[in-house]
Design an enzyme around this catalytic site. Structure first.
Site, PDB file in Angstrom:
ATOM      1  N   GLY A 100      35.785 -61.724   6.545  1.00  0.00           N
ATOM      2  CA  GLY A 100      37.021 -62.764   6.280  1.00  0.00           C
ATOM      3  C   GLY A 100      38.141 -62.020   5.526  1.00  0.00           C
ATOM      4  CB  THR A 101      41.331 -63.472   4.918  1.00  0.00           C
ATOM      5  OG1 THR A 101      40.743 -64.960   4.417  1.00  0.00           O
ATOM      6  CG2 THR A 101      41.992 -63.690   6.341  1.00  0.00           C
ATOM      7  NE  ARG A 105      44.276 -65.436  21.462  1.00  0.00           N
ATOM      8  CZ  ARG A 105      44.944 -66.414  20.776  1.00  0.00           C
ATOM      9  NH1 ARG A 105      44.809 -66.666  19.428  1.00  0.00           N
ATOM     10  NH2 ARG A 105      46.217 -67.041  21.471  1.00  0.00           N
ATOM     11  CG  ASN A 130      46.914 -64.176  16.787  1.00  0.00           C
ATOM     12  OD1 ASN A 130      46.093 -63.004  16.123  1.00  0.00           O
ATOM     13  ND2 ASN A 130      47.282 -65.093  16.415  1.00  0.00           N
ATOM     14  CE1 TYR A 178      62.868 -27.560  32.378  1.00  0.00           C
ATOM     15  CE2 TYR A 178      62.440 -28.690  34.558  1.00  0.00           C
ATOM     16  CZ  TYR A 178      61.869 -28.189  33.351  1.00  0.00           C
ATOM     17  OH  TYR A 178      60.558 -27.766  33.249  1.00  0.00           O
ATOM     18  CG  ASN A 213      88.646 -36.905  37.220  1.00  0.00           C
ATOM     19  OD1 ASN A 213      88.814 -38.082  36.844  1.00  0.00           O
ATOM     20  ND2 ASN A 213      88.269 -36.682  38.269  1.00  0.00           N
ATOM     21  NE  ARG A 220      67.334 -39.276  30.526  1.00  0.00           N
ATOM     22  CZ  ARG A 220      66.971 -38.274  31.068  1.00  0.00           C
ATOM     23  NH1 ARG A 220      67.603 -37.796  32.085  1.00  0.00           N
ATOM     24  NH2 ARG A 220      65.862 -37.590  30.548  1.00  0.00           N
TER      25      ARG A 220
END
Length: 451
Positions: free
Chosen positions: A78-79, A16, A229, A372, A362, A318
């Site tokens: 099943g569980t 789902r 779910n 970079y 400042n 960041r």
């Protein structure tokens, strides 16, 4: 406290969710829902943690690393069958077992502890079930119990009678049992039911058939056991978590101007007398010290904000950003992996990456650190009280000394000594009357084209 192990069921396909990411790895407040659950259980210090996996096994194993042991449920029957898969992983363990669900992330440590404690009350129940009473019982399995909480029957909704469905005490699916009881009971669970599966709840009915009683512990907050779910339920869980965290922040002395518009991460740390204006988002790894102000429409991630510092509006911090005491970052400023010293300012329209800015420096509007070169990152160091004029480009690696001045519009590629003025501009060219002649010529051309 008795030694205990946790078994976390996470073998479902999560269809789902309609996602390639495993359901229990979807984040709430920036943290996978499975990690929320494991952190809560971890506060009680389990001796073992076993995660039952199925579809998306590799994703879970990579995410868990050595934090838990995994076991495979294949096929998924099943569980009860899922819990059985953990038996080998817990071979030789004689303590209690707490059964949790990876898509039910908000179970509190105190609730888990109450289940374990109930196992060791004088009546020694074979199984302890966590029950809840929702506003609408819907199709939850029912817990049929007496006034003392002793369970007479557990029944799935599809198999329940009309009288049983009228019961409002529902089964969350979470259980606790002693390990020797748990796996003995599971071995005798059948699959004669509407789904043809081995239900975990049936261990209670098997214990009843043996003449042993089980008990229910009821949570006072049904939201604690809400499963996730679908994408909508994930959004509901996010909203639930954020509402709790906002209330907690304000109770601890933080002022939120419009609480519903502020979003925290699971690990956001806030001091006292912090003020947060509307529409602020905290990603993971943010610490804000006392008396700091985060102004509207700012986004912070992996950053440390010092006392009396000011951020925003419309600022982005960041990872690796450190603002020391009384530092100021203004509107449309982005900082990454950089330290702003005490009282340093970058008031507007600036990018500072891989930099160290000294106290009281400042940084003028439009300044950028060119960090970079296409292959490597390089650092810019700006000394105390330095003044960087507007629209300057600092081409790293470069050092600007204390009290130095960089003139507006400069492109600085070599170090500037302390107290020095650096002006890097092309010589201005002046041609009197040129603009007038240009305008006249262009107007005549335009007029000619209209003819």
């Amino acid at each position: 406290m008795n030694s205990f192990a946790t078994i976390i069921l996470a073998a479902g396909k999560g269809t789902r969710m309609k996602s390639d990411l495993h359901k229990v790895l979807h984040p709430i407040a920036g943290r996978p829902m499975l990690d929320h659950l494991m952190a809560s259980a971890g506060e009680l210090k389990p001796a073992h943690t076993v995660v039952v996996v199925g579809a998306g096994r590799e994703q879970l194993e990579n995410a868990l690393g050595d934090r838990a042991r995994t076991c495979l449920q294949e096929p998924q029957l099943g569980t009860g069958h899922a819990v059985q898969q953990a038996q080998d992983a817990l071979a030789g363990f004689s303590g209690d077992v707490l059964i949790l669900y990876g898509d039910v992330p908000f179970v509190r440590p105190a609730t888990m502890q109450s289940m374990l404690d109930r196992l060791h009350q004088p009546d020694a129940p074979a199984v302890v079930v966590l029950g809840f009473e929702p506003d609408d019982a819907l199709q939850y399995g029912r817990v049929i119990a007496d006034a003392e909480g002793r369970i007479t029957k557990m029944v799935e909704f599809k198999d329940a009678s009309a009288e049983e469905r009228a019961c409002t005490l529902c089964n969350s699916g979470l259980m606790a049992a002693r390990s020797e009881d748990l796996f003995d009971l599971l071995a005798r669970v059948g699959n004669d039911n509407a789904q043809g599966e081995y239900y975990l709840v049936d261990i209670v009915n098997v214990a009843n058939a043996d003449g042993r009683r089980s008990a229910v512990v009821t949570t006072d907050d049904p939201a604690e056991v809400a499963g996730i779910n679908s994408r909508k339920e994930l959004a509901d869980a996010e909203r639930q978590w954020q509402e709790f965290r906002r209330d907690e922040a304000m109770a601890d002395g933080v002022s939120l101007k419009a609480p519903e518009t502020v979003f925290f991460s699971w690990d956001t740390k806030l001091g006292r007398d912090v003020t947060i204006e509307p529409n602020v988002v905290f990603g993971p790894g943010v610490t804000v010290a006392d008396n700091a102000t985060i102004r509207a429409f700012s986004h912070l991630e992996g950053a440390s904000v010092g006392e009396f510092a000011s951020v925003g509006p419309y600022a982005r911090l960041r990872p690796g950003t450190v603002l020391e005491e009384s530092a100021k970052v203004g509107n449309f400023v982005e900082i990454k992996n950089a330290t702003m010293g005490k009282g340093a300012k970058a008031s507007h329209l600036t990018y500072l990456g891989d930099a160290k800015i000294g106290a009281d420096a400042n940084i003028g509007a439009g300044t950028i650190t060119c960090n970079y070169d296409g292959y490597f990152k390089h650092q810019t160091v700006i000394g105390e009280r330095a003044f960087i004029g507007s629209n300057s480009s600092l081409i790293a690696p470069v050092n600007i000394g204390a009290d130095a001045i960089v003139a507006a519009g400069s492109a600085v590629s070599r170090d500037v000594d302390a107290g020095e003025l650096r002006m890097v501009r092309a010589e201005q060219l002046v041609k009197p009357g040129w603009a007038d002649r240009f305008h006249d010529t262009m107007k005549k051309k335009k007029a000619a084209r209209r003819k």
